[in-house]
Design an enzyme around this catalytic site. Structure first.
Site, PDB file in Angstrom:
ATOM      1  N   SER A  20       0.848  -1.192   0.000  1.00 30.79           N
ATOM      2  CA  SER A  20       0.000   0.000   0.000  1.00 30.79           C
ATOM      3  C   SER A  20       0.883   1.242   0.000  1.00 30.79           C
ATOM      4  CB  SER A  20      -0.940  -0.022   1.204  1.00 30.79           C
ATOM      5  OG  SER A  20      -1.946   0.958   1.067  1.00 30.79           O
ATOM      6  N   ASN A  21       0.336   2.384   0.348  1.00 26.61           N
ATOM      7  CA  ASN A  21       1.098   3.641   0.365  1.00 26.61           C
ATOM      8  C   ASN A  21       0.565   4.539   1.480  1.00 26.61           C
ATOM      9  OD1 ASN A  21      -1.072   5.411  -0.745  1.00 26.61           O
ATOM     10  ND2 ASN A  21      -0.892   3.946  -2.443  1.00 26.61           N
ATOM     11  N   HIS A  22       1.149   5.749   1.569  1.00 27.81           N
ATOM     12  CA  HIS A  22       0.867   6.629   2.722  1.00 27.81           C
ATOM     13  C   HIS A  22      -0.350   7.544   2.534  1.00 27.81           C
ATOM     14  CE1 HIS A  22       4.414   5.505   4.908  1.00 27.81           C
ATOM     15  NE2 HIS A  22       5.197   5.806   3.886  1.00 27.81           N
ATOM     16  N   SER A  23      -1.149   7.341   1.499  1.00 28.47           N
ATOM     17  CA  SER A  23      -2.284   8.248   1.282  1.00 28.47           C
ATOM     18  C   SER A  23      -3.217   8.252   2.498  1.00 28.47           C
ATOM     19  CB  SER A  23      -3.061   7.799   0.047  1.00 28.47           C
ATOM     20  OG  SER A  23      -4.277   8.510  -0.029  1.00 28.47           O
TER      21      SER A  23
ATOM     22  N   ALA B 222      -4.734   7.371  -4.340  1.00 22.71           N
ATOM     23  CA  ALA B 222      -3.357   6.953  -4.623  1.00 22.71           C
ATOM     24  C   ALA B 222      -3.423   5.450  -4.897  1.00 22.71           C
ATOM     25  CB  ALA B 222      -2.457   7.260  -3.437  1.00 22.71           C
TER      26      ALA B 222
END
Ligand code: C5P
Length: 208
Positions: A17-20, A84
């Site tokens: 995943s990512n930091h959104s 994102a």
């Protein structure tokens, strides 16, 4: 409106995943609803409350987000891709928890996810306005202009994520609105104030 990150399963307990944070997409959903729009918000996993007067569709992966976007974009006037989306997902999801490899490395095979906003922009009966974000760490404007053309978007909202006050998770943002005709800079302000400016710009285009 798509918002937040997506999660791409590796096995039953792990994901990519990512930091959104989802804050910009949720602020846009609130500002659109306050302006009188009928809003569907397709959200990846975030720790935010559903905005008032917004229909929330919760999804996890990019493929789920894409399916929801395609079914809802059909009768939308405007589509905003603020999520994102993970560019890649594991080619195969292990049904069992992957165990340590006794000191050996572990490789994951990844396959590309669909580009949701570009797919929506190519629909035969596409929404009249399709807008997306370009979150960049360098050469912000040139990457954003290229992205607008490559994805077939009416507007790109360019966001410098190298600055601490406008990076992922911040409550503030500073952006450039880029269309074929003009580029407008919106100075540092709360994400809700930025969202109100974006909604005004989109509504002006819709009424033209
Ligand atoms: O190419 P990049 O990820 O920087 O593009 C960002 C824009 O494209 C955002 O509007 C994002 O929501 C959208 N996007 C998408 N599907 C993807 C990747 C990005 O809709 N798979």
């Amino acid at each position: 409106i798509t918002a937040g990150p997506t999660r791409e399963a590796i096995d039953p307990v792990r994901y990519l995943s990512n930091h959104s944070s989802g804050k910009m997409g949720y602020a846009l959903a609130s500002a659109c609803a306050a302006a009188g729009a009928d809003v569907s918000l397709i959200s990846g996993p975030v720790g935010l409350q559903a905005p008032e007067r917004v229909t929330l569709h919760r999804v996890t992966s990019a493929e789920e987000m894409c399916a929801a976007a395609l079914s809802l974009a059909d009768d939308a006037d405007c589509f905003i891709g603020a999520a994102a989306v993970a560019d890649y997902r594991p080619a195969a999801v292990s049904g069992e928890k992957i165990k340590k490899q006794n000191g050996r490395g572990l490789s994951l095979d990844l396959v590309e996810n669909p580009d949701i906003v570009a797919t929506v922009a190519q629909l035969p009966n596409r929404p009249r306005i399709v807008a997306g974000f370009a979150a960049e760490t360098h050469d912000l404007l040139s990457h954003a202009r290229t992205k607008r053309l490559r994805k077939g978007l009416d507007m790109v909202i360019a966001n410098d994520i190298s600055a601490p006050e406008t990076t992922f998770g911040s409550d503030q943002n500073a952006v450039h609105l880029i269309t074929a005709e003009k580029e407008t800079r919106l100075a540092l302000a709360s994400k809700y104030v930025i969202a109100e400016h974006i909604v005004t710009a989109l509504a002006t285009r819709l009424s033209e």
